[in-house]
Motif scaffolding. Structure first.
Motif, PDB file in Angstrom:
ATOM      1  N   ALA A   3       0.835  -1.201   0.000  1.00 55.47           N
ATOM      2  CA  ALA A   3       0.000   0.000   0.000  1.00 55.47           C
ATOM      3  C   ALA A   3       0.873   1.256   0.000  1.00 55.47           C
ATOM      4  CB  ALA A   3      -0.932  -0.004   1.201  1.00 55.47           C
ATOM      5  N   GLN A   4       1.956   1.228   0.755  1.00 50.28           N
ATOM      6  CA  GLN A   4       2.873   2.365   0.771  1.00 50.28           C
ATOM      7  C   GLN A   4       3.536   2.552  -0.584  1.00 50.28           C
ATOM      8  OE1 GLN A   4       5.519   1.369   3.948  1.00 50.28           O
ATOM      9  NE2 GLN A   4       4.177   2.219   5.527  1.00 50.28           N
ATOM     10  N   THR A   5       3.903   1.451  -1.210  1.00 44.91           N
ATOM     11  CA  THR A   5       4.534   1.509  -2.527  1.00 44.91           C
ATOM     12  C   THR A   5       3.582   2.120  -3.556  1.00 44.91           C
ATOM     13  OG1 THR A   5       5.829  -0.452  -1.992  1.00 44.91           O
ATOM     14  CG2 THR A   5       5.665   0.146  -4.318  1.00 44.91           C
ATOM     15  N   VAL A   6       2.344   1.674  -3.532  1.00 38.81           N
ATOM     16  CA  VAL A   6       1.348   2.202  -4.461  1.00 38.81           C
ATOM     17  C   VAL A   6       1.118   3.688  -4.191  1.00 38.81           C
ATOM     18  CG1 VAL A   6      -1.097   2.086  -5.105  1.00 38.81           C
ATOM     19  CG2 VAL A   6       0.230  -0.018  -4.841  1.00 38.81           C
ATOM     20  N   PHE A   7       1.044   4.074  -2.906  1.00 34.63           N
ATOM     21  CA  PHE A   7       0.825   5.479  -2.559  1.00 34.63           C
ATOM     22  C   PHE A   7       1.966   6.350  -3.066  1.00 34.63           C
ATOM     23  CE2 PHE A   7       1.405   9.046   0.378  1.00 34.63           C
ATOM     24  CZ  PHE A   7       0.193   9.693   0.185  1.00 34.63           C
ATOM     25  N   VAL A   8       3.200   5.913  -2.863  1.00 32.59           N
ATOM     26  CA  VAL A   8       4.354   6.703  -3.310  1.00 32.59           C
ATOM     27  C   VAL A   8       4.379   6.791  -4.839  1.00 32.59           C
ATOM     28  CG1 VAL A   8       6.880   6.738  -3.422  1.00 32.59           C
ATOM     29  CG2 VAL A   8       5.735   6.277  -1.256  1.00 32.59           C
ATOM     30  N   CYS A   9       4.094   5.704  -5.514  1.00 29.90           N
ATOM     31  CA  CYS A   9       4.063   5.726  -6.978  1.00 29.90           C
ATOM     32  C   CYS A   9       2.977   6.661  -7.496  1.00 29.90           C
ATOM     33  CB  CYS A   9       3.855   4.323  -7.527  1.00 29.90           C
ATOM     34  SG  CYS A   9       5.289   3.254  -7.314  1.00 29.90           S
ATOM     35  N   LEU A  10       1.819   6.636  -6.863  1.00 34.04           N
ATOM     36  CA  LEU A  10       0.747   7.548  -7.259  1.00 34.04           C
ATOM     37  C   LEU A  10       1.123   8.997  -6.981  1.00 34.04           C
ATOM     38  CD1 LEU A  10      -2.465   5.649  -6.116  1.00 34.04           C
ATOM     39  CD2 LEU A  10      -1.717   6.115  -8.448  1.00 34.04           C
ATOM     40  N   LEU A  11       1.760   9.246  -5.859  1.00 33.78           N
ATOM     41  CA  LEU A  11       2.179  10.609  -5.534  1.00 33.78           C
ATOM     42  C   LEU A  11       3.187  11.120  -6.559  1.00 33.78           C
ATOM     43  CD1 LEU A  11       1.931  12.915  -3.480  1.00 33.78           C
ATOM     44  CD2 LEU A  11       3.842  11.899  -2.261  1.00 33.78           C
ATOM     45  N   ILE A  12       4.127  10.278  -6.934  1.00 36.90           N
ATOM     46  CA  ILE A  12       5.117  10.676  -7.938  1.00 36.90           C
ATOM     47  C   ILE A  12       4.446  10.931  -9.282  1.00 36.90           C
ATOM     48  CG2 ILE A  12       7.094   9.841  -9.289  1.00 36.90           C
ATOM     49  CD1 ILE A  12       8.039   8.441  -6.711  1.00 36.90           C
ATOM     50  N   ALA A  13       3.506  10.078  -9.661  1.00 40.74           N
ATOM     51  CA  ALA A  13       2.813  10.257 -10.936  1.00 40.74           C
ATOM     52  C   ALA A  13       1.982  11.537 -10.945  1.00 40.74           C
ATOM     53  CB  ALA A  13       1.923   9.051 -11.224  1.00 40.74           C
ATOM     54  N   VAL A  14       1.289  11.813  -9.845  1.00 36.90           N
ATOM     55  CA  VAL A  14       0.457  13.021  -9.780  1.00 36.90           C
ATOM     56  C   VAL A  14       1.325  14.266  -9.842  1.00 36.90           C
ATOM     57  CG1 VAL A  14      -1.044  14.344  -8.229  1.00 36.90           C
ATOM     58  CG2 VAL A  14      -1.486  11.935  -8.620  1.00 36.90           C
ATOM     59  N   VAL A  15       2.449  14.247  -9.134  1.00 34.03           N
ATOM     60  CA  VAL A  15       3.346  15.404  -9.152  1.00 34.03           C
ATOM     61  C   VAL A  15       3.957  15.584 -10.535  1.00 34.03           C
ATOM     62  CG1 VAL A  15       5.511  16.313  -8.238  1.00 34.03           C
ATOM     63  CG2 VAL A  15       3.818  15.361  -6.690  1.00 34.03           C
ATOM     64  N   SER A  16       4.303  14.485 -11.183  1.00 34.54           N
ATOM     65  CA  SER A  16       4.922  14.568 -12.511  1.00 34.54           C
ATOM     66  C   SER A  16       3.962  15.106 -13.563  1.00 34.54           C
ATOM     67  CB  SER A  16       5.415  13.187 -12.946  1.00 34.54           C
ATOM     68  OG  SER A  16       6.413  12.732 -12.082  1.00 34.54           O
ATOM     69  N   PHE A  17       2.720  14.650 -13.524  1.00 35.65           N
ATOM     70  CA  PHE A  17       1.759  15.011 -14.565  1.00 35.65           C
ATOM     71  C   PHE A  17       0.769  16.079 -14.123  1.00 35.65           C
ATOM     72  CE2 PHE A  17       2.861  10.514 -15.487  1.00 35.65           C
ATOM     73  CZ  PHE A  17       3.581  10.760 -16.631  1.00 35.65           C
ATOM     74  N   GLY A  18       0.834  16.492 -12.850  1.00 37.13           N
ATOM     75  CA  GLY A  18      -0.096  17.498 -12.341  1.00 37.13           C
ATOM     76  C   GLY A  18       0.346  18.895 -12.695  1.00 37.13           C
ATOM     77  N   GLY A  19      -0.486  19.831 -12.328  1.00 38.78           N
ATOM     78  CA  GLY A  19      -0.189  21.227 -12.625  1.00 38.78           C
ATOM     79  C   GLY A  19       0.616  21.878 -11.514  1.00 38.78           C
ATOM     80  N   SER A  20       0.557  23.194 -11.500  1.00 38.47           N
ATOM     81  CA  SER A  20       1.339  23.942 -10.518  1.00 38.47           C
ATOM     82  C   SER A  20       0.792  23.767  -9.107  1.00 38.47           C
ATOM     83  CB  SER A  20       1.361  25.420 -10.889  1.00 38.47           C
ATOM     84  OG  SER A  20       0.054  25.953 -10.846  1.00 38.47           O
ATOM     85  N   ALA A  21      -0.520  23.539  -8.978  1.00 37.67           N
ATOM     86  CA  ALA A  21      -1.111  23.347  -7.655  1.00 37.67           C
ATOM     87  C   ALA A  21      -0.572  22.065  -7.007  1.00 37.67           C
ATOM     88  CB  ALA A  21      -2.628  23.296  -7.746  1.00 37.67           C
ATOM     89  N   VAL A  22      -0.421  21.033  -7.804  1.00 32.65           N
ATOM     90  CA  VAL A  22       0.103  19.773  -7.279  1.00 32.65           C
ATOM     91  C   VAL A  22       1.579  19.923  -6.924  1.00 32.65           C
ATOM     92  CG1 VAL A  22       0.508  17.356  -7.815  1.00 32.65           C
ATOM     93  CG2 VAL A  22      -1.581  18.432  -8.563  1.00 32.65           C
ATOM     94  N   THR A  23       2.322  20.633  -7.717  1.00 35.37           N
ATOM     95  CA  THR A  23       3.735  20.871  -7.428  1.00 35.37           C
ATOM     96  C   THR A  23       3.887  21.680  -6.148  1.00 35.37           C
ATOM     97  OG1 THR A  23       4.197  20.842  -9.799  1.00 35.37           O
ATOM     98  CG2 THR A  23       5.885  21.776  -8.371  1.00 35.37           C
ATOM     99  N   SER A  24       3.011  22.663  -5.964  1.00 38.22           N
ATOM    100  CA  SER A  24       3.026  23.456  -4.738  1.00 38.22           C
ATOM    101  C   SER A  24       2.705  22.585  -3.526  1.00 38.22           C
ATOM    102  CB  SER A  24       2.025  24.591  -4.849  1.00 38.22           C
ATOM    103  OG  SER A  24       1.947  25.295  -3.645  1.00 38.22           O
TER     104      SER A  24
END
Length: 57
Positions: A3-24
């Protein structure tokens, strides 16, 4: 553990493909992690200095 692995992978994906709000948001999380890692050392150093100056005899 998975579950932690999936959470970290999702967080990295969201930050990579997200906008400025996600980066902030990620920057805020990083800053909070840095403070959380540094704060115990600050308390330790202050305590060591305070108790190190006392005469224990």
């Amino acid at each position: 553990m998975w579950a932690q692995t999936v959470f970290v992978c999702l967080l990295i994906a969201v930050v990579s493909f997200g906008g400025s709000a996600v980066t902030s948001f990620y920057q805020i999380l990083t800053d909070m992690g840095n403070v959380a890692a540094t704060a115990p050392y600050i308390f330790y150093r202050v305590s060591k200095k305070k108790h190190g100056l006392k005469d224990l005899d």
